[in-house]
Scaffold this active site. Structure first.
Site, PDB file in Angstrom:
ATOM      1  N   HIS A  72       6.536  74.230  35.465  1.00  0.00           N
ATOM      2  CA  HIS A  72       5.071  74.190  35.533  1.00  0.00           C
ATOM      3  C   HIS A  72       4.509  74.579  34.180  1.00  0.00           C
ATOM      4  O   HIS A  72       4.786  75.666  33.679  1.00  0.00           O
ATOM      5  CB  HIS A  72       4.554  75.152  36.604  1.00  0.00           C
ATOM      6  CG  HIS A  72       4.609  74.563  37.978  1.00  0.00           C
ATOM      7  ND1 HIS A  72       3.786  74.965  38.995  1.00  0.00           N
ATOM      8  CD2 HIS A  72       5.379  73.577  38.485  1.00  0.00           C
ATOM      9  CE1 HIS A  72       4.059  74.252  40.084  1.00  0.00           C
ATOM     10  NE2 HIS A  72       5.022  73.413  39.799  1.00  0.00           N
ATOM     11  N   PRO A 292       1.676  90.911  43.773  1.00  0.00           N
ATOM     12  CA  PRO A 292       2.286  89.625  43.395  1.00  0.00           C
ATOM     13  C   PRO A 292       1.384  88.715  42.563  1.00  0.00           C
ATOM     14  O   PRO A 292       1.863  87.722  42.026  1.00  0.00           O
ATOM     15  CB  PRO A 292       2.630  88.968  44.746  1.00  0.00           C
ATOM     16  CG  PRO A 292       2.018  89.808  45.800  1.00  0.00           C
ATOM     17  CD  PRO A 292       1.597  91.106  45.220  1.00  0.00           C
ATOM     18  N   TYR A 384       1.191  85.312  31.379  1.00  0.00           N
ATOM     19  CA  TYR A 384       1.736  84.619  32.548  1.00  0.00           C
ATOM     20  C   TYR A 384       3.166  84.108  32.292  1.00  0.00           C
ATOM     21  O   TYR A 384       4.030  84.222  33.150  1.00  0.00           O
ATOM     22  CB  TYR A 384       0.815  83.458  32.927  1.00  0.00           C
ATOM     23  CG  TYR A 384       1.070  82.902  34.313  1.00  0.00           C
ATOM     24  CD1 TYR A 384       0.650  83.585  35.445  1.00  0.00           C
ATOM     25  CD2 TYR A 384       1.739  81.694  34.484  1.00  0.00           C
ATOM     26  CE1 TYR A 384       0.883  83.083  36.715  1.00  0.00           C
ATOM     27  CE2 TYR A 384       1.979  81.179  35.756  1.00  0.00           C
ATOM     28  CZ  TYR A 384       1.535  81.877  36.863  1.00  0.00           C
ATOM     29  OH  TYR A 384       1.767  81.378  38.124  1.00  0.00           O
TER      30      TYR A 384
HETATM   31  C1  FAD Z   1       5.393  88.843  49.400  1.00  0.00           C
HETATM   32  C2  FAD Z   1       6.006  89.032  48.040  1.00  0.00           C
HETATM   33  C3  FAD Z   1       5.819  88.041  47.076  1.00  0.00           C
HETATM   34  C4  FAD Z   1       6.357  88.203  45.810  1.00  0.00           C
HETATM   35  N1  FAD Z   1       6.156  87.223  44.866  1.00  0.00           N
HETATM   36  C5  FAD Z   1       6.677  87.368  43.632  1.00  0.00           C
HETATM   37  C6  FAD Z   1       6.556  86.334  42.644  1.00  0.00           C
HETATM   38  O1  FAD Z   1       5.975  85.272  42.875  1.00  0.00           O
HETATM   39  N2  FAD Z   1       7.117  86.525  41.430  1.00  0.00           N
HETATM   40  C7  FAD Z   1       7.799  87.682  41.124  1.00  0.00           C
HETATM   41  O2  FAD Z   1       8.306  87.802  40.007  1.00  0.00           O
HETATM   42  N3  FAD Z   1       7.960  88.677  42.054  1.00  0.00           N
HETATM   43  C8  FAD Z   1       7.421  88.545  43.297  1.00  0.00           C
HETATM   44  N4  FAD Z   1       7.625  89.527  44.241  1.00  0.00           N
HETATM   45  C9  FAD Z   1       8.397  90.718  43.899  1.00  0.00           C
HETATM   46  C10 FAD Z   1       9.915  90.485  43.974  1.00  0.00           C
HETATM   47  O3  FAD Z   1      10.261  89.952  45.212  1.00  0.00           O
HETATM   48  C11 FAD Z   1      10.620  91.820  43.747  1.00  0.00           C
HETATM   49  O4  FAD Z   1      10.142  92.362  42.539  1.00  0.00           O
HETATM   50  C12 FAD Z   1      12.151  91.678  43.691  1.00  0.00           C
HETATM   51  O5  FAD Z   1      12.669  91.430  44.962  1.00  0.00           O
HETATM   52  C13 FAD Z   1      12.797  92.933  43.111  1.00  0.00           C
HETATM   53  O6  FAD Z   1      14.195  92.852  43.228  1.00  0.00           O
HETATM   54  P1  FAD Z   1      15.089  94.157  43.374  1.00  0.00           P
HETATM   55  O7  FAD Z   1      16.499  93.674  43.465  1.00  0.00           O
HETATM   56  O8  FAD Z   1      14.739  95.124  42.309  1.00  0.00           O
HETATM   57  O9  FAD Z   1      14.621  94.829  44.731  1.00  0.00           O
HETATM   58  P2  FAD Z   1      14.799  94.269  46.251  1.00  0.00           P
HETATM   59  O10 FAD Z   1      14.607  92.791  46.267  1.00  0.00           O
HETATM   60  O11 FAD Z   1      13.934  95.123  47.066  1.00  0.00           O
HETATM   61  O12 FAD Z   1      16.325  94.567  46.537  1.00  0.00           O
HETATM   62  C14 FAD Z   1      16.795  95.869  46.814  1.00  0.00           C
HETATM   63  C15 FAD Z   1      18.049  95.759  47.666  1.00  0.00           C
HETATM   64  O13 FAD Z   1      18.544  97.071  47.927  1.00  0.00           O
HETATM   65  C16 FAD Z   1      18.916  97.174  49.276  1.00  0.00           C
HETATM   66  N5  FAD Z   1      18.822  98.584  49.673  1.00  0.00           N
HETATM   67  C17 FAD Z   1      17.707  99.311  49.955  1.00  0.00           C
HETATM   68  N6  FAD Z   1      18.027 100.573  50.269  1.00  0.00           N
HETATM   69  C18 FAD Z   1      19.364 100.656  50.180  1.00  0.00           C
HETATM   70  C19 FAD Z   1      20.290 101.706  50.388  1.00  0.00           C
HETATM   71  N7  FAD Z   1      19.883 102.944  50.779  1.00  0.00           N
HETATM   72  N8  FAD Z   1      21.610 101.460  50.233  1.00  0.00           N
HETATM   73  C20 FAD Z   1      22.030 100.210  49.840  1.00  0.00           C
HETATM   74  N9  FAD Z   1      21.203  99.178  49.635  1.00  0.00           N
HETATM   75  C21 FAD Z   1      19.886  99.388  49.801  1.00  0.00           C
HETATM   76  C22 FAD Z   1      17.934  96.284  50.004  1.00  0.00           C
HETATM   77  O14 FAD Z   1      18.431  95.853  51.263  1.00  0.00           O
HETATM   78  C23 FAD Z   1      17.772  95.130  49.027  1.00  0.00           C
HETATM   79  O15 FAD Z   1      18.704  94.098  49.248  1.00  0.00           O
HETATM   80  C24 FAD Z   1       7.100  89.378  45.513  1.00  0.00           C
HETATM   81  C25 FAD Z   1       7.301  90.357  46.489  1.00  0.00           C
HETATM   82  C26 FAD Z   1       6.762  90.193  47.740  1.00  0.00           C
HETATM   83  C27 FAD Z   1       6.972  91.266  48.779  1.00  0.00           C
END
Ligand code: FAD
Length: 388
Positions: A72, A292, A384
């Site tokens: 995009h 988001p 962005y």
């Molecule tokens: C509705 C929504 C829309 C979004 N849209 C966007 C977007 O368009 N663009 C963008 O860049 N970001 C977006 N985000 C944000 C993005 O999804 C997150 O920033 C991203 O998932 C972060 O990844 P992470 O691996 O750090 O955390 P998470 O995805 O939260 O992963 C953490 C992992 O740790 C595991 N976990 C938790 N506690 C424990 C424990 N005690 N022991 C072992 N494992 C554990 C969980 O099960 C999970 O699998 C959005 C978020 C939401 C909610």
């Protein structure tokens, strides 16, 4: 059991870190609380900055995003029926973002990581961090009624906002900043063609709306709703009707379809500045949350992981810990800028309950200024596509 880096959490941060460490010859084990199916089907982000796609390439998992991701080079800001196009390609000297679901990123990473024996433990219960302040940390977990302990050199806390890693840092050294928004995003995912070939961020008197997508056949829409609302209060027809109102005049007809997923996400800005403590390093949502608006969460997680993976490489290849020491400082500089951008874009496009008629006039004046100023549009485009 022993590994070099124990990674808590198998979301995008943990998976990407593990794969980058593997390509550098560094051993790691991921402990993930949920099942693989659950992690892969969690509907969340969908817009990848160029830097994130490049990092997937470095990790050797960019085949599918390059084949199937949608490039995009612009997006639309809608102001009560009129459109401002932010031409990100023209304004940033040729840069673009890629539409590719977080579900697909995690599937691609899982496919390579699951080929490595013992690299990830799913459904690991009661993960607990031990001795993170000392030279010999360890992580224990329960699985199928047994307790296991992994000793390691470092622990990477990639377990999201509700994880155990951040909570393991003593409160007296923790530095946290938070802003809660008085609304959430009600999202719907449906297998229908998008109403426009580019994303639309719409300012409307009823509240914000976003028209997004995951592919040419799969649409993702959001509307701003009060924080007290529940998804059950929004049968599909009510939601489609409201989307038609808020996106009216901005796009082609909205094709309706049954919801594959429908949920409400609360909005918050949160930064936990204490991103390292002893031998524990936090990355991704464990350390920060952004609304988001502006699509920064997943991209910030990827940039943390890149800085952290480079720091571990310096430690193991050269015995140099300077990059590990400087990790929070380097990551936070980019984090705060992304927090500012998503906070600003949220304030610009959402209807806050506390807003006076004057505040609303200011919002519209700012949007009109953006419409007429190439400088203002360049600032938005630069943020962005992702800052360096
Ligand atoms: C509705 C929504 C829309 C979004 N849209 C966007 C977007 O368009 N663009 C963008 O860049 N970001 C977006 N985000 C944000 C993005 O999804 C997150 O920033 C991203 O998932 C972060 O990844 P992470 O691996 O750090 O955390 P998470 O995805 O939260 O992963 C953490 C992992 O740790 C595991 N976990 C938790 N506690 C424990 C424990 N005690 N022991 C072992 N494992 C554990 C969980 O099960 C999970 O699998 C959005 C978020 C939401 C909610």
């Amino acid at each position: 059991m022993r590994t070099q880096v124990a990674i808590v959490g198998g979301g995008p941060s943990g998976l990407l870190l593990s794969q980058l460490l593997y390509t550098d010859g560094i051993d790691s084990v991921i402990l993930e609380k949920k099942s693989r199916e659950y992690v892969e089907s969690r509907i969340r982000a969908g817009i990848l900055e160029q830097g994130t796609v490049d990092l997937l390439a470095r990790a050797g998992v960019d085949d599918r995003v390059r084949r199937e991701g949608l490039k995009h080079d612009g997006f639309l800001l809608g102001v009560d029926g009129t459109v401002i196009r932010i031409d990100i390609q023209k304004l940033t000297g040729g840069k673009a973002v890629t539409v590719y679901g977080q579900t697909e990123v995690t599937k691609d990473l899982n496919t390579v990581i699951s080929g490595r024996e013992g690299a990830i433990v799913y459904e690991a219960d009661n993960v607990t961090l031990h001795d993170i302040a000392g030279p010999s940390p360890a992580v224990s977990y329960e699985k199928d009624g047994q307790t296991y302990t992994i000793s390691c050199d470092f622990v990477a806390g990639c377990d999201g906002y509700h994880g155990v890693s951040r909570a393991s840092i003593p409160a007296d050294v923790a530095r946290a900043f938070e802003f809660l928004y008085p609304f959430g995003w009600l999202g719907i995912l449906a297998d229908v063609p998008p109403c426009n070939h580019e994303l639309i961020y719409a300012h409307h008197r009823n509240g914000f709306a976003l028209a997004s997508m995951r592919s040419h056949q799969r649409s993702r829409y959001y509307i701003q709703v009060p924080a007290s609302e529940r998804a059950e209060d929004w049968p599909d027809d009510r939601l489609w009707n409201e989307l038609e109102v808020r996106l009216s005049g901005l796009a082609g007809p909205i094709t309706r379809g049954p919801a594959l997923e429908k949920s409400i996400a609360p909005l918050r800005s949160f930064v936990f500045e204490t991103m390292s403590y002893g031998r524990l390093f936090l990355a991704g949502d464990a350390a920060h949350i952004v609304p988001p608006t502006g699509a920064k969460g997943l991209n910030l997680a990827a940039s943390d992981v890149r800085i952290l993976a480079d720091a571990f490489r310096e430690h193991y290849r050269k015995g140099n810990d300077e990059a590990l020491t400087r990790y929070p400082q380097r990551a936070l500089d980019r984090i705060w800028k992304a927090v500012r951008f998503s906070w600003w874009l949220t304030r610009l496009t959402h209807r806050f309950p506390s807003m006076s008629p004057f505040d609303i006039r200011m919002q519209v004046a700012e949007l009109n200024y953006i419409r007429d100023s190439a400088f203002a549009q360049t600032t938005i485009a630069e943020n962005y596509v992702g800052l360096p």
